[in-house]
Motif scaffolding. Structure first.
Motif, PDB file in Angstrom:
ATOM      1  N   ASP A 150       3.381   2.985  -5.092  1.00  0.00           N
ATOM      2  CA  ASP A 150       4.463   2.027  -4.898  1.00  0.00           C
ATOM      3  C   ASP A 150       3.905   0.603  -4.887  1.00  0.00           C
ATOM      4  O   ASP A 150       3.448   0.109  -3.854  1.00  0.00           O
ATOM      5  N   ALA A 189      -4.029   2.713   0.180  1.00  0.00           N
ATOM      6  CA  ALA A 189      -3.784   4.149   0.293  1.00  0.00           C
ATOM      7  C   ALA A 189      -2.378   4.432   0.803  1.00  0.00           C
ATOM      8  O   ALA A 189      -1.697   5.350   0.326  1.00  0.00           O
ATOM      9  N   ALA A 190      -1.931   3.649   1.780  1.00  0.00           N
ATOM     10  CA  ALA A 190      -0.591   3.849   2.333  1.00  0.00           C
ATOM     11  C   ALA A 190       0.490   3.538   1.297  1.00  0.00           C
ATOM     12  O   ALA A 190       1.549   4.166   1.280  1.00  0.00           O
ATOM     13  N   ALA A 191       0.215   2.564   0.412  1.00  0.00           N
ATOM     14  CA  ALA A 191       1.198   2.197  -0.603  1.00  0.00           C
ATOM     15  C   ALA A 191       1.290   3.241  -1.701  1.00  0.00           C
ATOM     16  O   ALA A 191       2.348   3.428  -2.306  1.00  0.00           O
ATOM     17  N   GLY A 192       0.181   3.929  -1.985  1.00  0.00           N
ATOM     18  CA  GLY A 192       0.193   4.936  -3.039  1.00  0.00           C
ATOM     19  C   GLY A 192       0.509   4.315  -4.386  1.00  0.00           C
ATOM     20  O   GLY A 192      -0.103   3.317  -4.786  1.00  0.00           O
ATOM     21  N   ASP A 212      -7.318  -4.404   1.748  1.00  0.00           N
ATOM     22  CA  ASP A 212      -7.780  -3.354   2.667  1.00  0.00           C
ATOM     23  C   ASP A 212      -7.445  -1.981   2.079  1.00  0.00           C
ATOM     24  O   ASP A 212      -6.280  -1.693   1.775  1.00  0.00           O
ATOM     25  N   ALA A 243      -6.988   0.814   3.340  1.00  0.00           N
ATOM     26  CA  ALA A 243      -5.963   1.537   4.095  1.00  0.00           C
ATOM     27  C   ALA A 243      -4.563   1.133   3.640  1.00  0.00           C
ATOM     28  O   ALA A 243      -3.665   1.976   3.545  1.00  0.00           O
ATOM     29  N   ILE A 244      -4.376  -0.140   3.350  1.00  0.00           N
ATOM     30  CA  ILE A 244      -3.078  -0.615   2.867  1.00  0.00           C
ATOM     31  C   ILE A 244      -2.797  -0.050   1.480  1.00  0.00           C
ATOM     32  O   ILE A 244      -1.681   0.395   1.187  1.00  0.00           O
ATOM     33  N   ALA A 267       3.754  -4.112   2.624  1.00  0.00           N
ATOM     34  CA  ALA A 267       2.437  -4.466   3.140  1.00  0.00           C
ATOM     35  C   ALA A 267       1.484  -4.835   2.004  1.00  0.00           C
ATOM     36  O   ALA A 267       0.692  -5.785   2.114  1.00  0.00           O
ATOM     37  N   ASN A 298       5.379  -1.930  -2.347  1.00  0.00           N
ATOM     38  CA  ASN A 298       5.215  -1.708  -0.919  1.00  0.00           C
ATOM     39  C   ASN A 298       5.075  -3.053  -0.196  1.00  0.00           C
ATOM     40  O   ASN A 298       4.227  -3.875  -0.584  1.00  0.00           O
TER      41      ASN A 298
END
Length: 459
Positions: A63, A58-61, A53, A55-56, A68, A66
């Motif tokens: 990392d 992007a949130a992890a960047g 996904d 969104a996942i 998730a 991460n």
């Protein structure tokens, strides 16, 4: 009855004659599926963040640890494992029919051509698997379909080993063929790396052809090129290797009749040649462990040791060099000391090295060392298993027994994907999937130790 493993009049005395080379070129071409699709390119592509996904991601960047993201990647790896588990069930159910069709009916080359063609079509269709989450199921399905037909093709191809070898050189011929597969993998992977994968300073395109990396287009075109490669190198065996002699053909039966034939063969083996059944069980287990090494090795390299897709290919090339050399060399050892010794020693090496990989943290240099050492043992096990069965099988029954070889092999083909998926799913750590593979290899070794090499008697 001729002595088990003795070659027909078309057999050659050394693994350099024209029929042997034509036969071995199928192994060379099959690297397009083994190395590119199931091990180093397409399976790694399916396990990449492209299928997570956005969104996942992007949130992890930046990392890559991460939680998730790690869970999402592990879930994708589990889906690939599930698809291969289903493929194994299908093969186990249908392989008796294919084995019966190749047990002396004189149609081995026809079925080899049909099944190889289906593998090529599945590979070609992978060009449509775009690098977005919505295409993951399609990719996993095509991977499973390709595995089904590749195994069916292998029934006919392995049975043809008898047609191009003698009892004296079967180990060298088998090792030569399998070694050709590794060399073919090296050449193909280098071509794909240069033409499609390597960025050459541009992060948006891949290879000298400057193919866009958008939605994994460069990877998809690399797989398409691999499909063409397999198709081209499958032609010589269909043209140059003689078919089995008409007088050795056996009566063809229908779908359900094939299971009756299989049952009669099993009863005969249980009564007169129980050591062959034990080998079939042992090889079924350890071959599934080998399949796990091939299928999940690149995934572990990428997710646990942080290999990029390019690094995975570099590792693949190096591993194929090691495996190719060791497999060809092991063919001579096979003819001299027997295939059982080659199998037992090689399994022991794999178990030790698999355990080492569990304990080396995330060090890429140590993974390189252990992974390349693994390559010393994988090929010899496969080639020696093929020669073991050829040596103990009575002349004219090769296709039937190799069909049973495929049946028993795939009957437990859920083990490696299943245990890999179980360990990864329970722990959320892709690394611990290795433990499941090591356990399967150890079970195969334990079963192989009491196997004897006495020729089979089948009535």
């Amino acid at each position: 009855m001729s002595s088990p493993g003795a070659g027909p009049s078309t057999a050659t005395d050394a693994p350099t004659r024209r029929p042997v080379l034509a036969w071995a070129l199928w192994d060379w071409g099959s690297a397009a599926f083994n190395a590119v699709v199931t091990t180093f390119v397409f399976s790694t592509y399916l396990s990449s963040s492209l299928f997570v996904d956005p969104a996942i991601v992007a949130a992890a960047g930046d990392d890559d640890k991460n939680p998730a993201l790690v869970r999402a990647l592990a879930a994708n790896a589990s889906l690939v494992g599930l698809a291969l588990m289903v493929a194994g069930v299908v093969i186990a159910l249908l392989a008796p029919v294919l084995g019966q069709r190749s047990d002396g009916t004189g149609r081995r080359k026809l079925w080899l051509g049909i099944n190889t063609g289906m593998v090529v079509l599945a590979m070609a269709a992978m060009v449509f698997v775009e690098g977005t989450p919505g295409y993951l199921v399609l990719g996993a399905t095509l991977l499973a379909v390709g595995n089904v037909f590749f195994e069916f093709a292998g029934v006919n191809y392995n049975a043809m080993l008898h047609q191009v070898s003698t009892r004296e050189n079967v180990g060298r011929v088998s090792g030569f063929g399998w070694g050709m597969g590794y060399v073919g993998g090296i050449v193909l992977l280098l071509l794909l790396l240069v033409l499609f994968i390597q960025g050459f300073g541009d992060t948006t395109t891949g290879g000298l052809l400057a193919v866009s990396k958008e939605a994994g287009l460069n990877v998809r075109l690399a797989v398409l090129a691999s499909a063409v490669w397999f198709a081209v190198f499958a032609i010589p065996v269909l043209v140059r290797v003689p078919e089995i002699a008409p007088q050795k053909r056996r009566v063809r039966v229908g779908f359900f009749g094939s299971y009756a034939v299989l049952w009669r063969t099993l009863r005969s083996l249980w009564r007169d040649s129980r050591q062959v059944l034990l080998f079939l069980v042992a090889s079924a287990v350890f071959r599934d462990g080998l399949a796990g090494v091939f299928t999940f090795g690149a995934i572990i390299a990428a997710q646990v040791f942080g290999f990029s897709s390019t690094q995975v290919l570099y590792f693949a090339v190096a591993a194929n060099v090691v495996a190719g050399i060791s497999t060809i060399a092991a063919g001579t050892l096979d003819d001299r000391f027997g295939p059982k010794r080659v199998i037992v020693v090689s399994l022991g090496g794999l178990i030790v090295l698999g355990t080492v990989i569990l304990l080396i943290g995330t060090s890429q240099p140590l993974f390189w060392a252990a992974g390349l050492a693994l390559g010393l043992f994988v090929g010899p096990i496969q080639a020696a298993s093929r020669t073991f069965l050829t040596r103990v099988t009575p002349e004219g029954r090769e296709g039937e027994i190799f069909g049973l070889y495929a049946t028993t092999g795939r009957a437990v083909s859920f083990l490696a994907p299943g245990l890999f998926t179980l360990f990864v799913g329970v722990t959320g750590d892709t690394r611990l999937g290795i433990l499941g593979i090591v356990l399967i290899l150890a079970a195969g070794l334990a079963l192989m130790l009491p196997v004897s090499s006495k020729p089979a008697t089948i009535h």
